[in-house]
Design a protein around this motif. Structure first.
Motif, PDB file in Angstrom:
ATOM      1  N   PHE A  79    -120.540 -35.789 -31.968  1.00 20.49           N
ATOM      2  CA  PHE A  79    -121.679 -35.262 -32.738  1.00 20.49           C
ATOM      3  C   PHE A  79    -121.192 -35.227 -34.429  1.00 20.49           C
ATOM      4  CE2 PHE A  79    -122.979 -33.766 -28.589  1.00 20.49           C
ATOM      5  CZ  PHE A  79    -124.458 -33.850 -28.491  1.00 20.49           C
ATOM      6  N   ALA A  80    -122.195 -35.542 -35.232  1.00 25.05           N
ATOM      7  CA  ALA A  80    -121.999 -35.337 -36.575  1.00 25.05           C
ATOM      8  C   ALA A  80    -120.718 -35.886 -37.267  1.00 25.05           C
ATOM      9  CB  ALA A  80    -122.265 -33.931 -36.936  1.00 25.05           C
ATOM     10  N   GLY A  81    -119.740 -34.987 -37.695  1.00 27.42           N
ATOM     11  CA  GLY A  81    -118.703 -35.534 -38.451  1.00 27.42           C
ATOM     12  C   GLY A  81    -117.470 -35.274 -37.338  1.00 27.42           C
ATOM     13  N   SER A  82    -117.618 -35.243 -36.195  1.00 33.06           N
ATOM     14  CA  SER A  82    -116.514 -35.089 -35.076  1.00 33.06           C
ATOM     15  C   SER A  82    -116.200 -36.540 -34.523  1.00 33.06           C
ATOM     16  CB  SER A  82    -116.981 -34.184 -33.874  1.00 33.06           C
ATOM     17  OG  SER A  82    -117.234 -32.843 -34.489  1.00 33.06           O
ATOM     18  N   GLY A  83    -115.156 -36.724 -33.962  1.00 30.20           N
ATOM     19  CA  GLY A  83    -114.661 -37.961 -33.764  1.00 30.20           C
ATOM     20  C   GLY A  83    -115.225 -38.329 -32.363  1.00 30.20           C
ATOM     21  N   GLY A  84    -114.850 -39.458 -31.767  1.00 25.98           N
ATOM     22  CA  GLY A  84    -115.317 -39.922 -30.466  1.00 25.98           C
ATOM     23  C   GLY A  84    -116.780 -40.210 -30.383  1.00 25.98           C
ATOM     24  N   THR A  85    -117.039 -40.503 -28.992  1.00 25.83           N
ATOM     25  CA  THR A  85    -118.380 -40.913 -28.588  1.00 25.83           C
ATOM     26  C   THR A  85    -119.130 -39.683 -27.726  1.00 25.83           C
ATOM     27  OG1 THR A  85    -117.613 -43.273 -28.776  1.00 25.83           O
ATOM     28  CG2 THR A  85    -119.906 -42.741 -27.982  1.00 25.83           C
ATOM     29  N   TYR A  86    -120.230 -39.404 -27.925  1.00 27.56           N
ATOM     30  CA  TYR A  86    -121.224 -38.595 -27.037  1.00 27.56           C
ATOM     31  C   TYR A  86    -121.409 -39.279 -25.520  1.00 27.56           C
ATOM     32  CZ  TYR A  86    -124.786 -36.033 -24.756  1.00 27.56           C
ATOM     33  OH  TYR A  86    -125.573 -35.133 -24.033  1.00 27.56           O
ATOM     34  N   VAL A  87    -121.050 -38.546 -24.455  1.00 28.32           N
ATOM     35  CA  VAL A  87    -121.149 -39.321 -23.389  1.00 28.32           C
ATOM     36  C   VAL A  87    -122.684 -38.849 -22.774  1.00 28.32           C
ATOM     37  CG1 VAL A  87    -120.325 -39.296 -20.931  1.00 28.32           C
ATOM     38  CG2 VAL A  87    -118.597 -39.333 -22.830  1.00 28.32           C
ATOM     39  N   ASN A  88    -123.557 -39.691 -22.668  1.00 25.96           N
ATOM     40  CA  ASN A  88    -124.963 -39.405 -22.233  1.00 25.96           C
ATOM     41  C   ASN A  88    -124.920 -39.439 -20.723  1.00 25.96           C
ATOM     42  OD1 ASN A  88    -127.652 -39.001 -21.543  1.00 25.96           O
ATOM     43  ND2 ASN A  88    -128.121 -40.629 -23.077  1.00 25.96           N
ATOM     44  N   SER A  89    -124.387 -37.961 -19.942  1.00 29.92           N
ATOM     45  CA  SER A  89    -124.656 -38.033 -18.565  1.00 29.92           C
ATOM     46  C   SER A  89    -125.632 -36.963 -18.146  1.00 29.92           C
ATOM     47  CB  SER A  89    -123.157 -37.810 -17.798  1.00 29.92           C
ATOM     48  OG  SER A  89    -122.510 -36.644 -18.591  1.00 29.92           O
ATOM     49  N   HIS A  90    -126.932 -37.086 -18.669  1.00 30.00           N
ATOM     50  CA  HIS A  90    -127.875 -35.971 -18.489  1.00 30.00           C
ATOM     51  C   HIS A  90    -128.211 -35.827 -17.158  1.00 30.00           C
ATOM     52  CE1 HIS A  90    -129.228 -36.388 -23.127  1.00 30.00           C
ATOM     53  NE2 HIS A  90    -127.949 -36.068 -23.026  1.00 30.00           N
ATOM     54  N   CYS A  91    -128.172 -37.007 -16.377  1.00 34.31           N
ATOM     55  CA  CYS A  91    -128.450 -36.718 -14.709  1.00 34.31           C
ATOM     56  C   CYS A  91    -127.455 -35.939 -14.368  1.00 34.31           C
ATOM     57  CB  CYS A  91    -128.661 -38.053 -14.416  1.00 34.31           C
ATOM     58  SG  CYS A  91    -129.996 -39.053 -15.131  1.00 34.31           S
ATOM     59  N   GLU A  92    -126.285 -35.783 -14.757  1.00 35.82           N
ATOM     60  CA  GLU A  92    -125.285 -35.156 -13.990  1.00 35.82           C
ATOM     61  C   GLU A  92    -124.903 -33.810 -14.980  1.00 35.82           C
ATOM     62  OE1 GLU A  92    -122.320 -37.704 -12.551  1.00 35.82           O
ATOM     63  OE2 GLU A  92    -123.981 -39.239 -12.087  1.00 35.82           O
ATOM     64  N   ALA A  93    -125.608 -32.880 -14.672  1.00 35.91           N
ATOM     65  CA  ALA A  93    -125.427 -31.674 -15.672  1.00 35.91           C
ATOM     66  C   ALA A  93    -124.336 -30.891 -15.411  1.00 35.91           C
ATOM     67  CB  ALA A  93    -126.544 -30.678 -15.190  1.00 35.91           C
ATOM     68  N   GLY A 154    -129.527 -25.846 -21.315  1.00 36.17           N
ATOM     69  CA  GLY A 154    -129.945 -26.656 -20.351  1.00 36.17           C
ATOM     70  C   GLY A 154    -129.578 -28.248 -20.979  1.00 36.17           C
ATOM     71  N   VAL A 155    -129.714 -29.162 -20.210  1.00 34.76           N
ATOM     72  CA  VAL A 155    -129.850 -30.558 -20.771  1.00 34.76           C
ATOM     73  C   VAL A 155    -130.918 -31.423 -19.877  1.00 34.76           C
ATOM     74  CG1 VAL A 155    -127.938 -31.313 -19.387  1.00 34.76           C
ATOM     75  CG2 VAL A 155    -128.484 -32.493 -21.092  1.00 34.76           C
ATOM     76  N   ASN A 156    -131.725 -32.001 -20.557  1.00 38.88           N
ATOM     77  CA  ASN A 156    -132.693 -32.662 -19.794  1.00 38.88           C
ATOM     78  C   ASN A 156    -132.768 -34.308 -20.290  1.00 38.88           C
ATOM     79  OD1 ASN A 156    -133.980 -32.751 -22.206  1.00 38.88           O
ATOM     80  ND2 ASN A 156    -135.830 -32.005 -21.777  1.00 38.88           N
ATOM     81  N   SER A 157    -133.046 -35.078 -19.223  1.00 36.71           N
ATOM     82  CA  SER A 157    -133.041 -36.444 -19.198  1.00 36.71           C
ATOM     83  C   SER A 157    -134.384 -37.066 -19.246  1.00 36.71           C
ATOM     84  CB  SER A 157    -132.222 -36.964 -18.192  1.00 36.71           C
ATOM     85  OG  SER A 157    -132.155 -38.536 -18.027  1.00 36.71           O
ATOM     86  N   ARG A 158    -134.450 -38.406 -20.005  1.00 39.68           N
ATOM     87  CA  ARG A 158    -135.745 -39.134 -19.918  1.00 39.68           C
ATOM     88  C   ARG A 158    -135.865 -40.167 -19.099  1.00 39.68           C
ATOM     89  NH1 ARG A 158    -134.491 -37.130 -24.869  1.00 39.68           N
ATOM     90  NH2 ARG A 158    -136.258 -36.142 -26.040  1.00 39.68           N
ATOM     91  N   SER A 159    -134.573 -40.251 -18.324  1.00 39.67           N
ATOM     92  CA  SER A 159    -134.551 -41.313 -17.206  1.00 39.67           C
ATOM     93  C   SER A 159    -134.974 -40.822 -16.041  1.00 39.67           C
ATOM     94  CB  SER A 159    -133.134 -41.795 -17.157  1.00 39.67           C
ATOM     95  OG  SER A 159    -132.068 -40.723 -17.100  1.00 39.67           O
ATOM     96  N   HIS A 160    -135.383 -41.428 -14.970  1.00 41.27           N
ATOM     97  CA  HIS A 160    -135.739 -41.403 -13.761  1.00 41.27           C
ATOM     98  C   HIS A 160    -134.867 -40.602 -12.834  1.00 41.27           C
ATOM     99  CE1 HIS A 160    -139.647 -42.932 -14.966  1.00 41.27           C
ATOM    100  NE2 HIS A 160    -139.097 -44.120 -15.175  1.00 41.27           N
ATOM    101  N   CYS A 161    -134.464 -39.661 -13.123  1.00 38.88           N
ATOM    102  CA  CYS A 161    -133.424 -38.976 -11.956  1.00 38.88           C
ATOM    103  C   CYS A 161    -134.039 -37.473 -11.987  1.00 38.88           C
ATOM    104  CB  CYS A 161    -132.154 -39.058 -12.681  1.00 38.88           C
ATOM    105  SG  CYS A 161    -131.928 -38.085 -14.145  1.00 38.88           S
ATOM    106  N   ASP A 162    -133.348 -36.767 -10.935  1.00 39.55           N
ATOM    107  CA  ASP A 162    -133.673 -35.121 -10.729  1.00 39.55           C
ATOM    108  C   ASP A 162    -132.888 -34.489 -11.596  1.00 39.55           C
ATOM    109  OD1 ASP A 162    -134.712 -32.987  -9.742  1.00 39.55           O
ATOM    110  OD2 ASP A 162    -133.653 -33.018  -7.834  1.00 39.55           O
TER     111      ASP A 162
END
Length: 258
Positions: A79-93, A154-162
């Motif tokens: 995020f922002a000025g932090s290193g690394g890559t955000y891992v988008n695992s929104h279906c796995e809260a 919370g975290v929500n996902s726009r993909s088709h998962c529960d």
């Protein structure tokens, strides 16, 4: 609002074998401390996490700094000025929350070595994705942490998962291992996490042993999800937060005027 003296530091972190730094904002009251510490965790905007602005939480920061707290706002990995890559695992809260908590742990390790930090008086807080982060982190036993404040977490996902079911399950698991109490704020017209989902997460968390108070307040402006960022939201969250802080032995008296 008073102008808060701001410090931005690069906190070293080793996450998944990658040596990175986390862009972290610190606000402190006047004096040398030691100050009780609020770790405030940010949400996620749509799009590339690196394009997201550094979070400063001016309203919340002000309310806590004037009561003698140091406020620490780490930008998590990717995020922002932090290193690394955000891992988008929104279906796995559950997994997502634990990954986010990893960044927070490095910021906490750094801060709690500073002479201005009171190691015995710590609160974890967060809004939206940051609320998820705070709840996940709070499920681990960390010295000095006395409570958790969850603003529409919370975290929500726009993909088709529960993703709703995954959230409820994650909160159930975290409730089973969390020793410290928490207070949760969810509004009636939250466009991300509505009253039914908030209630299900709360029931799952408390039924597995988590100690929490749910403040299910009514509608707030056009979207209650942003309540904690609004100056008008202070009258919604501060009275209950003040009672909560007192109940866990944290200070609430105003020390410096606006």
């Amino acid at each position: 609002m008073m102008i808060l003296p701001e410090q931005v530091v690069a906190v070293p972190a080793n996450i998944g074998g990658a040596q990175i730094t986390l862009q972290t904002t610190i606000y402190k009251p006047p004096g040398a401390g030691p100050f009780p510490v609020l770790f405030m965790n940010h949400g996620k905007d749509g799009g590339d996490a690196h394009l997201q602005k550094r979070a400063t939480f001016p309203v919340i920061s002000q309310e806590f700094v004037k009561r003698g707290y140091a406020v620490v706002i780490p930008m998590r990995m990717g995020f922002a000025g932090s290193g690394g890559t955000y891992v988008n695992s929104h279906c796995e809260a559950k997994d997502n929350g634990e990954q986010q908590a990893n960044s927070l742990f490095f910021a906490m390790q750094y801060v709690m070595k500073q002479p201005w930090a009171d190691q015995d008086h710590v609160i974890l807080a967060g809004q939206s994705h940051g609320g998820l982060t705070a709840i996940a982190a709070g499920s681990h036993e960390i010295h000095g942490v006395r409570g958790i404040i969850n603003f529409a977490g919370g975290v929500n996902s726009r993909s088709h998962c529960d993703w709703q079911g995954a959230l409820v399950d994650a909160f159930k698991q975290w409730g089973a291992t969390t020793k410290v109490p928490s207070i949760w704020f969810y509004g009636a017209n939250d466009t991300h996490f509505g009253p039914q989902l908030a209630s299900e997460m709360y029931q799952a968390y408390t039924s597995s042993g988590g100690k929490a108070q749910l403040v299910a307040y009514g509608p707030f402006k056009k979207d209650a999800h942003g309540m904690s960022a609004s100056p008008d939201g202070v009258s919604v969250w501060w009275p209950d937060t003040e009672r909560f802080l007192k109940s866990v032995g944290m200070p609430t008296e105003v020390k410096t005027k606006d």
